[in-house]
Motif scaffolding. Structure first.
Motif, short mmCIF file in Angstrom:
data_model
loop_
_atom_site.label_atom_id
_atom_site.label_comp_id
_atom_site.label_asym_id
_atom_site.label_seq_id
_atom_site.Cartn_x
_atom_site.Cartn_y
_atom_site.Cartn_z
N ARG A 26 38.44 37.52 40.50
CA ARG A 26 39.29 36.75 40.08
C ARG A 26 40.44 37.65 39.52
O ARG A 26 41.52 37.19 39.58
CB ARG A 26 38.62 36.22 38.62
N GLU A 27 40.14 38.65 38.70
CA GLU A 27 40.99 39.55 37.99
C GLU A 27 41.92 40.06 39.17
O GLU A 27 43.06 40.28 38.94
CB GLU A 27 40.42 40.47 37.23
N LEU A 28 41.51 40.65 40.28
CA LEU A 28 42.14 40.82 41.43
C LEU A 28 43.01 39.92 42.25
O LEU A 28 43.52 40.68 43.19
CB LEU A 28 41.32 41.89 42.19
N ASP A 29 42.56 38.73 42.04
CA ASP A 29 42.87 37.68 42.83
C ASP A 29 42.71 37.89 44.30
O ASP A 29 43.48 37.87 45.23
CB ASP A 29 44.58 37.64 42.68
N ALA A 70 34.52 49.90 37.37
CA ALA A 70 35.80 50.62 37.65
C ALA A 70 36.17 50.31 39.27
O ALA A 70 35.38 50.49 40.05
CB ALA A 70 35.54 52.17 37.77
N VAL A 71 37.35 49.87 39.21
CA VAL A 71 37.74 49.30 40.70
C VAL A 71 39.22 49.66 40.79
O VAL A 71 40.11 49.77 40.04
CB VAL A 71 37.62 47.85 40.78
N MET A 72 39.32 49.99 42.32
CA MET A 72 40.78 50.18 42.61
C MET A 72 41.63 48.77 42.98
O MET A 72 40.69 47.80 43.19
CB MET A 72 41.06 50.98 44.09
N ASN A 73 42.88 48.82 42.90
CA ASN A 73 43.61 47.49 43.00
C ASN A 73 43.40 46.99 44.58
O ASN A 73 43.69 45.71 44.75
CB ASN A 73 45.35 47.84 42.83
N ASP A 74 42.88 47.63 45.52
CA ASP A 74 42.64 47.42 46.81
C ASP A 74 41.27 46.82 46.96
O ASP A 74 40.70 46.06 47.94
CB ASP A 74 42.80 48.31 47.86
N GLY A 75 40.57 46.79 45.76
CA GLY A 75 39.03 46.15 45.74
C GLY A 75 38.17 47.12 46.03
O GLY A 75 37.03 46.71 46.02
N THR A 76 38.42 48.46 46.12
CA THR A 76 37.35 49.35 46.33
C THR A 76 36.56 49.72 45.19
O THR A 76 37.37 49.82 44.11
CB THR A 76 37.85 50.66 46.88
N PHE A 77 35.37 49.67 45.14
CA PHE A 77 34.55 49.91 44.00
C PHE A 77 34.54 51.22 43.62
O PHE A 77 34.26 52.08 44.79
CB PHE A 77 33.17 49.26 44.09
N VAL A 80 34.51 36.46 48.70
CA VAL A 80 33.71 36.92 49.95
C VAL A 80 34.35 38.23 50.66
O VAL A 80 33.43 39.12 50.78
CB VAL A 80 33.68 35.73 50.92
N GLU A 81 35.65 38.47 50.57
CA GLU A 81 36.37 39.48 51.13
C GLU A 81 36.05 40.82 50.22
O GLU A 81 35.50 41.88 50.79
CB GLU A 81 37.95 39.26 51.21
N LEU A 82 35.88 40.51 48.97
CA LEU A 82 35.83 41.74 47.98
C LEU A 82 34.31 42.25 48.16
O LEU A 82 33.84 43.67 48.37
CB LEU A 82 35.79 41.01 46.53
N ARG A 83 33.33 41.37 48.28
CA ARG A 83 32.00 41.88 48.72
C ARG A 83 31.82 42.38 50.08
O ARG A 83 31.21 43.46 50.15
CB ARG A 83 31.08 40.59 48.56
#
Lengths: 265, 775
Positions: B391-394, B306-313, B398-401
């Motif tokens: 990928r799905e959030l485009d 489950a993730v937010m559109n800004d990439g927050t897990f 590296v940034e997402l991690r």
């Protein structure tokens, strides 16, 4: 292993006699196939006749546009021979790709082609260069030597003495190796001598074969583009754990194009 | 002679032996007068045994005994025990553990299961006799796929176990996870398979045993990595006192988990040696190793994030089907349950996590720990779903991690999985790794690949690990008349270099020459207990046991120094290899104290020679948390599917590094094994016949030197764990946790332009080619 008589004759005549007199004699020309088979108790020969002591069966000579390689010449010796590297570098290159250093230091050209493993490398060179196989009884041209899965034109007890390779104008071998065994999943040897082009494919089918349609296309234009879109019929190709027939069919086309490009340097 | 310190790259003492062909492996062990045992193995994946006829085999010259399953059953020995840390299903009922005899007498359940044991004068005779043992089988339908085994109508392996189900288990914050999922912008879902692999140690399993009639005791040498536990388990099976078995491991050529478990063969070897009255040697060949060693991994999982559109897990939910094989291994149900659950989520912050698993029985060799035993599975799950989420959030992966790593100041914390993460600095480790990878030069390398018709990709994969294995370890330090110091330990090196690193700790603590130390491991007579090898426990447990025992020796030696200084013990301190009396010029080196301890005349009246000899048990409180970060660059030939890993970078936080060179070896070996799983290895059973298709090195692809990338390794050493005095967190299994996701994600990154989002391991050329074609 089951028990067997081990013989190590000093010359070819003694080897042929030993084979003729044995109940179920088996030549050993390096032992890279027969030893594992024996260890797994999958064969029970009465006699194993090691050809390793027969000096005149090994060695490389070059004369009149022909490279002649003794049957008991190791892959390493072919891969590193100045004569082979100078006359048919593609053949040395192929030998350098067989198995691993242990295999190359023990395995021989005669052993390889007599066994005719469908994924072995040497059959592609013998057929792809239009070589002649000399035995103690006769000469056999490459196109008639490899007959079927692990089958050759050799008669029972017939001994390969050497293989004569005509020197081509251009040649190359490309193989896609099995990551576990390093045998060819698909290997293609191409050569051009004047207008004569040969394309020999190993690893893909039950036996090495020539890709006639590719040969015709390349005879007119020896260039990778010439065989773009010309494939091989892989209907009866090997379909196993290591690769599907479909993937092998695809790889043959890719390896053929790359071999032509490599031959052109 | 040389003084060493902790963190010196002391060269491996054992290598002189190993590299000159003078190692003492199981086949090198000669008792004198031994005969040879060979196992008769089932050719069927599933069959009823109607009976045995060993008449022809027994009649063969040189055959001493044929021990059939029927004979074994008549002895009423116990089953092979299972000791799973997970003992209950989610509903509180006990997990299902079938009886597993050492020799099957009524039914076989996998190809390679032992049904009889031939003892003969020579190996050749024994192998011939094996072919003459007639076992009357009625073949039964088999199931080899872990998911299909749990489906209705599947062939049933054990009459008393319904639906082939061993365990149905859960862990974590189920409600919290549901809330996190409900509040999330998106749910990312990925189904993935963690491929079945086998350890393939270079030395197959084997044992040599003899029985002493007069004392009624057995001695057994075994290529095992867990000799104290194996000794106890073998005694339980045979119904004898464990003290009647002296169990020793000589040099062991690799284990990787496959030599942890108690197996049928050594127990049968013990029985056989007593029966024939001669020492018996049994050593598997390579084919038997493939068939009968425990395998590892094999999980089919659905991972949801489950993730937010800004990439927050927000939340993580993993649902897994694991596999036991035909029976429960020694650790049994733990690997696909607790073993895989503990490190769920990796080093990322989640509001809540939940893990649910089932594991069932299949007609295959039993599965048990394989280097990492669940943590690599967990690491693969989280890193693959994070890559897919990027990928799905485009988003840049590296940034997402970076965005979701647990910050340093959030530690210590306890995760939803109950994992006590005490220390570390995940963001620093991540950035340090990234800085090594030459990101600036990447575009040029990618362009060079493209010019050759190839695709280049990059991935970074931080991992979170934990140690495991027996929570106690014992060290014995003794001082001999010839001036040598003996160190005995119950932990066990199967190639990792403990013969160097553990004496290194002792030598550093005492300030003595390392050459003075004689090292013994894996001998039930040398230490009263021992946890062997497993769970990356070598330094964490063995190292701490040495450190603790050395400390006790130093304390004892103060009395000798005080006697020498003519002062009170309380006035003596130990510093840098010598006792001192602060405020005086009195010093006494440890070497001198050791010498003094051998002689009555230099000892106080209340001490006697041998007074420094010390044995001590170290006990761990809470498991340690190694962590780190891997990064890989891959080059893919889309036309053939061939993959080459062209670069690999690692920063590990193993806490205290005792010997950086040996730590490097652990990491590189782990990367090799991880690369093998990611690209090459898969143990495949035919679904119809149940035969192991990949039963030789011709068919089972192990990585070779040329498959390996250049590797650059570094360490983060600012955060030794305070859970143990040494501060070492464990290094052995980390490579297997980081490498598979780094490699797979780098390949997928390379194929991004082709629209490929997922390929199952191993990423063989054909799998990659098909994915490119089908995308």
């Amino acid at each position: 292993m089951y028990e067997f008589n081990f013989q190590r004759p000093a010359n070819s005549d003694a080897a042929i006699d030993a084979q003729a007199n044995a109940e179920d004699g088996q030549y050993m020309a390096g032992g890279q196939t027969i030893i594992p088979v024996l260890k797994q108790r999958l064969a029970m020969p009465s006699d194993v006749i090691d050809l390793g002591a027969i000096e005149d069966l090994s060695g490389i000579t070059i004369a009149d546009g022909t490279v002649t390689i003794g049957a008991m010449t190791t892959h390493t010796d072919v891969a590193t021979s100045g004569d082979v590297l100078g006359a048919i570098p593609a053949l040395a290159d192929l030998a350098s790709m067989i198995g691993d250093p242990h295999v190359r230091n023990r395995g021989t050209i005669g052993g390889s082609i007599a066994n005719n493993d469908p994924a072995a490398d040497y059959p592609a060179a013998v057929l792809g260069l239009g070589a002649t196989v000399h035995t103690n009884q006769r000469t056999i041209i490459a196109d008639e030597f490899f007959t079927d899965l692990f089958e050759t034109a050799l008669d029972e007890g017939e001994l390969i003495t050497n293989v004569a390779f005509p020197v081509p104008d251009q040649a190359a071998y490309m193989k896609f190796p099995n990551p576990a065994s390093r045998y060819a999943i698909a290997g293609v040897f191409v050569s051009r001598t004047g207008a004569d082009v040969r394309v020999a494919v190993t690893g893909a089918a039950t036996c090495v074969f020539r890709a006639a349609e590719m040969e015709r296309a390349l005879a007119g234009n020896f260039n990778p583009d010439a065989i773009e879109g010309i494939g091989v019929d892989g209907t009866d190709f090997n379909n196993d754990l290591h690769a599907s027939a479909e993937y092998r069919t695809h790889l043959v086309s890719v390896m053929a194009k790359r071999a032509v490009a490599k031959a052109l340097g | 002679m040389s003084k060493v310190k902790i963190r010196d790259s002391v060269r491996r003492i054992e290598d002189l032996r190993f590299l000159t062909g003078t190692g003492n492996y199981i086949d090198d062990v000669v008792i004198g007068g031994e005969v040879v045992g060979v196992v008769v193995r089932s050719p069927y994946a599933h069959a009823k045994i109607n009976g045995f006829d060993a008449t022809d085999a027994e009649a063969l010259d040189g055959v001493l005994a044929v021990i059939t399953g029927a004979e074994w059953a008549a002895q009423n020995f116990g089953p092979i025990p299972t000791n799973s840390a997970v003992k209950e299903n989610r509903d509180g009922t006990p997990i299902s553990v079938p009886d597993r005899p050492c020799l099957a007498s009524e039914r076989v359940r996998y190809v390679g299961e032992a049904v009889a044991f031939v003892v003969a004068e020579t190996l050749a005779i024994a192998r011939q006799a094996v072919e003459l043992v007639d076992v009357d089988y009625d073949p039964l339908p088999a199931v080899t796929h872990p998911v299909k085994a749990l489906e209705p109508g599947a062939p049933q392996l054990h009459d008393a176990i319904e639906g082939n189900l061993c365990v149905d288990w859960e862990l974590g914050d189920k409600d919290g996870t549901e809330k996190a999922f409900a509040a999330a912008d998106r749910i990312i879902t990925l189904e993935l398979h963690n491929n079945r692999v086998t350890g393939a140690p270079i030395e197959p399993r084997g044992a040599v045993a003899y029985y002493d009639d007069a004392s009624g005791t057995y001695t057994i040498y075994q290529s095992s990595q867990n000799i104290h536990a194996n000794r106890n388990q073998m005694a339980t099976i045979l119904g004898i006192d464990k003290d009647n078995i002296h169990h020793v491991a000589p040099d062991v050529g690799g284990g990787f988990g496959a030599k942890n478990s108690v197996y049928p063969e050594p127990v049968i070897t013990l029985y056989a040696t007593k029966k024939v009255g001669r020492p018996v040697k049994w050593v598997n060949d390579r084919a038997e190793s493939f068939l009968s060693d425990t395998h590892g991994r094999s999980q089919y999982s659905t991972v949801e994030m489950a993730v937010m559109n800004d990439g927050t897990f927000k939340g993580l939910r993993t649902t897994t089907i694991g596999e036991m094989g035909a029976y429960c291994g020694t650790v049994g149900a733990f690997t696909p349950t607790g073993g895989s659950a503990r490190t769920q989520g990796g080093p990322y912050a989640f509001e809540a996590m939940y893990y649910s698993a089932k594991a069932g029985f299949t007609n295959t060799a039993p599965l048990d720990p394989y280097r990492g035993a669940g943590r690599p599975e967990g690491s693969f799950q989280i890193e693959r779903i994070v890559e897919l989420a990027a990928r799905e959030l485009d988003m840049d992966p590296v940034e997402l991690r970076r965005k979701n790593l647990i910050p340093k100041d959030a530690l210590p914390l306890v995760t939803s999985m109950g994992l006590d993460v005490d220390c570390g600095d995940f963001p620093t480790v991540f950035e340090k790794t990234l800085a090594m990878t030459d990101r600036a030069g990447y575009e040029a390398r990618a362009a060079a690949s493209q010019a050759q018709g190839k695709c280049r990709g990059f991935a970074i994969a931080p991992y979170l690990e934990c140690t495991g294995g027996m929570p106690k370890e014992h060290a014995v330090i003794s001082f001999d008349d010839d001036g040598s110091v003996s160190l005995a330990i119950g932990s066990h090196s199967t190639g990792m270099g403990h013969e160097t690193s553990l004496p290194q700790i002792l030598a550093a603590q005492l300030g003595i020459d390392i050459e003075r130390i004689k090292f013994t491991q894996a001998d039930t007579d040398a230490t009263p207990l021992g946890g062997g090898h497993g769970g990356s426990r070598g330094m964490e447990m063995g190292g701490n046991a040495v450190l603790q025992t050395a400390g006790e020796v130093i304390e004892k030696g103060k009395a000798i120094a005080a006697h020498h200084f003519e002062c009170s013990v309380d006035d003596v301190e130990f510093d840098d290899g010598a006792y001192i009396q602060p405020g005086s010029n009195n010093t006494m080196t440890m070497d001198n104290a050791i010498n003094a301890a051998q002689d009555h005349s230099t000892l106080p009246d209340d001490l006697a020679p041998g007074c420094l000899d010390t044995g001590s048990t170290f006990e761990r409180g809470i498991i340690s948390i190694p962590n780190g970060c891997h990064a890989a660059e891959a080059e893919v030939d889309p036309e053939t599917g061939a993959v080459q890993i062209t670069g690999f970078w690692v920063v590990d936080d193993f806490g205290t590094i005792v010997n950086p060179m040996l730590a490097d070896g652990q990491v590189m070996g782990g990367i090799g094994q991880g690369l093998g799983q990611a690209l090459l290895e898969q143990a495949i059973y035919d679904e119809e016949s149940g035969q192991l298709v990949t039963g030789s090195l011709i068919d089972y692809a192990l990585p070779r030197a040329e498959d390996m990338p250049p590797m650059r390794l570094d360490y983060y050493e600012d955060s030794p764990t305070k859970k143990t005095p040494l501060g070492a967190k464990g290094a052995g299994e980390a490579g297997c946790c980081g490498a598979p996701p780094a490699i797979v994600n780098a390949v997928l990154d390379a194929l991004k332009g082709h629209g490929v989002t997922h390929i199952e391991m191993p990423l063989t050329p054909e799998m990659v080619w098909q994915a490119v074609r089908d995308a």
